[in-house]
Design a protein around this motif. Structure first.
Motif, PDB file in Angstrom:
ATOM      1  N   UNK A 117      -4.364   4.579 -17.967  1.00  0.00           N
ATOM      2  CA  UNK A 117      -3.825   4.209 -16.660  1.00  0.00           C
ATOM      3  C   UNK A 117      -4.329   2.846 -16.201  1.00  0.00           C
ATOM      4  N   UNK A 118      -5.591   2.523 -16.434  1.00  0.00           N
ATOM      5  CA  UNK A 118      -6.105   1.222 -16.009  1.00  0.00           C
ATOM      6  C   UNK A 118      -5.412   0.081 -16.766  1.00  0.00           C
ATOM      7  N   UNK A 119      -5.159   0.264 -18.058  1.00  0.00           N
ATOM      8  CA  UNK A 119      -4.407  -0.750 -18.802  1.00  0.00           C
ATOM      9  C   UNK A 119      -2.997  -0.875 -18.237  1.00  0.00           C
ATOM     10  N   UNK A 120      -2.410   0.253 -17.894  1.00  0.00           N
ATOM     11  CA  UNK A 120      -1.076   0.253 -17.299  1.00  0.00           C
ATOM     12  C   UNK A 120      -1.073  -0.549 -15.996  1.00  0.00           C
ATOM     13  N   UNK A 121      -2.010  -0.272 -15.101  1.00  0.00           N
ATOM     14  CA  UNK A 121      -2.069  -0.988 -13.818  1.00  0.00           C
ATOM     15  C   UNK A 121      -2.320  -2.476 -14.033  1.00  0.00           C
ATOM     16  N   UNK A 122      -3.166  -2.813 -15.001  1.00  0.00           N
ATOM     17  CA  UNK A 122      -3.425  -4.216 -15.320  1.00  0.00           C
ATOM     18  C   UNK A 122      -2.143  -4.879 -15.842  1.00  0.00           C
ATOM     19  N   UNK A 123      -1.431  -4.192 -16.724  1.00  0.00           N
ATOM     20  CA  UNK A 123      -0.169  -4.708 -17.257  1.00  0.00           C
ATOM     21  C   UNK A 123       0.832  -4.940 -16.122  1.00  0.00           C
ATOM     22  N   UNK A 124       0.962  -3.981 -15.217  1.00  0.00           N
ATOM     23  CA  UNK A 124       1.908  -4.090 -14.102  1.00  0.00           C
ATOM     24  C   UNK A 124       1.548  -5.292 -13.220  1.00  0.00           C
ATOM     25  N   UNK A 125       0.250  -5.517 -13.012  1.00  0.00           N
ATOM     26  CA  UNK A 125      -0.184  -6.647 -12.191  1.00  0.00           C
ATOM     27  C   UNK A 125       0.067  -7.977 -12.906  1.00  0.00           C
ATOM     28  N   UNK A 126      -0.271  -8.053 -14.194  1.00  0.00           N
ATOM     29  CA  UNK A 126      -0.142  -9.317 -14.925  1.00  0.00           C
ATOM     30  C   UNK A 126       1.307  -9.670 -15.264  1.00  0.00           C
ATOM     31  N   UNK A 127       2.028  -8.720 -15.819  1.00  0.00           N
ATOM     32  CA  UNK A 127       3.371  -9.000 -16.334  1.00  0.00           C
ATOM     33  C   UNK A 127       4.440  -8.900 -15.245  1.00  0.00           C
ATOM     34  N   UNK A 128       4.381  -7.854 -14.451  1.00  0.00           N
ATOM     35  CA  UNK A 128       5.418  -7.610 -13.457  1.00  0.00           C
ATOM     36  C   UNK A 128       5.051  -8.130 -12.075  1.00  0.00           C
ATOM     37  N   UNK A 129       3.847  -8.635 -11.929  1.00  0.00           N
ATOM     38  CA  UNK A 129       3.348  -9.247 -10.680  1.00  0.00           C
ATOM     39  C   UNK A 129       3.357  -8.253  -9.511  1.00  0.00           C
ATOM     40  N   UNK A 130       3.127  -6.989  -9.841  1.00  0.00           N
ATOM     41  CA  UNK A 130       2.972  -5.959  -8.805  1.00  0.00           C
ATOM     42  C   UNK A 130       1.491  -5.633  -8.757  1.00  0.00           C
ATOM     43  N   UNK A 131       0.808  -6.233  -7.811  1.00  0.00           N
ATOM     44  CA  UNK A 131      -0.642  -6.143  -7.723  1.00  0.00           C
ATOM     45  C   UNK A 131      -1.034  -5.209  -6.579  1.00  0.00           C
ATOM     46  N   UNK A 178       0.830  -1.213   0.000  1.00  0.00           N
ATOM     47  CA  UNK A 178       0.000   0.000   0.000  1.00  0.00           C
ATOM     48  C   UNK A 178       0.868   1.268   0.000  1.00  0.00           C
ATOM     49  N   UNK A 179       2.014   1.228   0.673  1.00  0.00           N
ATOM     50  CA  UNK A 179       2.922   2.386   0.672  1.00  0.00           C
ATOM     51  C   UNK A 179       3.502   2.605  -0.718  1.00  0.00           C
ATOM     52  N   UNK A 180       3.843   1.498  -1.389  1.00  0.00           N
ATOM     53  CA  UNK A 180       4.390   1.613  -2.734  1.00  0.00           C
ATOM     54  C   UNK A 180       3.340   2.210  -3.670  1.00  0.00           C
ATOM     55  N   UNK A 181       2.088   1.740  -3.583  1.00  0.00           N
ATOM     56  CA  UNK A 181       1.051   2.262  -4.474  1.00  0.00           C
ATOM     57  C   UNK A 181       0.715   3.716  -4.148  1.00  0.00           C
ATOM     58  N   UNK A 182       0.775   4.094  -2.876  1.00  0.00           N
ATOM     59  CA  UNK A 182       0.608   5.511  -2.522  1.00  0.00           C
ATOM     60  C   UNK A 182       1.697   6.341  -3.212  1.00  0.00           C
ATOM     61  N   UNK A 183       2.925   5.837  -3.189  1.00  0.00           N
ATOM     62  CA  UNK A 183       4.049   6.518  -3.850  1.00  0.00           C
ATOM     63  C   UNK A 183       3.782   6.636  -5.352  1.00  0.00           C
ATOM     64  N   UNK A 184       3.359   5.548  -5.981  1.00  0.00           N
ATOM     65  CA  UNK A 184       3.090   5.560  -7.424  1.00  0.00           C
ATOM     66  C   UNK A 184       2.001   6.574  -7.747  1.00  0.00           C
ATOM     67  N   UNK A 185       0.924   6.537  -6.998  1.00  0.00           N
ATOM     68  CA  UNK A 185      -0.200   7.454  -7.247  1.00  0.00           C
ATOM     69  C   UNK A 185       0.182   8.913  -6.995  1.00  0.00           C
ATOM     70  N   UNK A 186       0.866   9.178  -5.886  1.00  0.00           N
ATOM     71  CA  UNK A 186       1.164  10.561  -5.491  1.00  0.00           C
ATOM     72  C   UNK A 186       2.339  11.177  -6.249  1.00  0.00           C
ATOM     73  N   UNK A 187       3.322  10.368  -6.586  1.00  0.00           N
ATOM     74  CA  UNK A 187       4.527  10.903  -7.223  1.00  0.00           C
ATOM     75  C   UNK A 187       4.480  10.766  -8.746  1.00  0.00           C
ATOM     76  N   UNK A 188       4.112   9.588  -9.220  1.00  0.00           N
ATOM     77  CA  UNK A 188       4.237   9.318 -10.653  1.00  0.00           C
ATOM     78  C   UNK A 188       2.941   9.496 -11.450  1.00  0.00           C
ATOM     79  N   UNK A 189       1.818   9.173 -10.870  1.00  0.00           N
ATOM     80  CA  UNK A 189       0.567   9.221 -11.643  1.00  0.00           C
ATOM     81  C   UNK A 189      -0.321  10.419 -11.322  1.00  0.00           C
ATOM     82  N   UNK A 190       0.076  11.246 -10.381  1.00  0.00           N
ATOM     83  CA  UNK A 190      -0.803  12.340  -9.938  1.00  0.00           C
ATOM     84  C   UNK A 190      -1.132  13.331 -11.054  1.00  0.00           C
TER      85      UNK A 190
END
Length: 179
Positions: A163-177, A126-138
């Motif tokens: 962005x939703x395709x990006x998050x889906x790709x990150x979850x499927x390919x990179x296993x960051x869910x 959850x901390x990592x996703x907060x970082x992604x949302x606040x720093x990179x995707x804001x």
């Protein structure tokens, strides 16, 4: 007055830590006030300083709230009479396609960050996703096309529709869910 004299007599140099080796090398050159250098050595020092400034301009230090103490040799031990050329950029580092769940997919692909910061992990997903949302995707609109910055995907030129395709790709390919 006696305390001031004691401090001035103290030979211990302050230990200054830098994240980037280019900054440390530049500090060594800029803080060397030797007056017994030949003309050739002076020119070599200036050329090295310019090369280090250029190398440093293409790097990015990562801001942290807390720093881990490292043992660093005394500043006097770092000063050398020879001024080597700056270290060349690291060759392409292999990053696994499947990442740890607490790694930031954007930071992994940021070539300006030091390797340690590119591969850092957060304490919680959850901390990592907060970082992604606040720093990179804001500032990225939800419907804007977005690049996957993982080095493998970036090398392939992978661009996702939104962005939703990006998050889906990150979850499927990179296993960051995010769950």
């Amino acid at each position: 007055m006696a305390e001031l004299e004691k401090e001035l007599e103290n030979d211990d140099e302050p230990i200054i830590e830098h994240q980037l080796s280019e900054r440390t090398q530049l500090e060594q050159i800029l803080c060397d006030f030797s007056t017994d250098l030949t003309l050739q050595a002076i020119v070599a020092r200036k050329v090295s300083a310019i090369n280090l400034f250029v190398a440093l301009a293409s790097r990015q230090e990562f801001q942290t709230r807390t720093r881990k103490p490292r043992s660093v040799p005394a500043f006097k031990d770092l000063i050398k009479r020879e001024y080597p050329a700056p270290k060349p950029s690291q060759p392409a580092i292999k990053f696994p396609v499947v990442c740890q769940k607490t790694q930031c997919i954007f930071c992994i692909g940021n070539e300006r960050l030091p390797y340690e910061q590119r591969t850092r992990t957060f304490n919680r997903v959850s901390h990592m996703w907060d970082h992604v949302e606040n720093v990179h995707l804001s500032k990225v609109p939800a419907e804007q096309r977005i690049i996957c910055y993982h080095p493998v995907c970036k090398a392939q030129g992978l661009v996702l529709d939104h962005v939703m395709h990006f998050k889906n790709h990150v979850a499927r390919v990179h296993k960051i869910d995010p769950d």
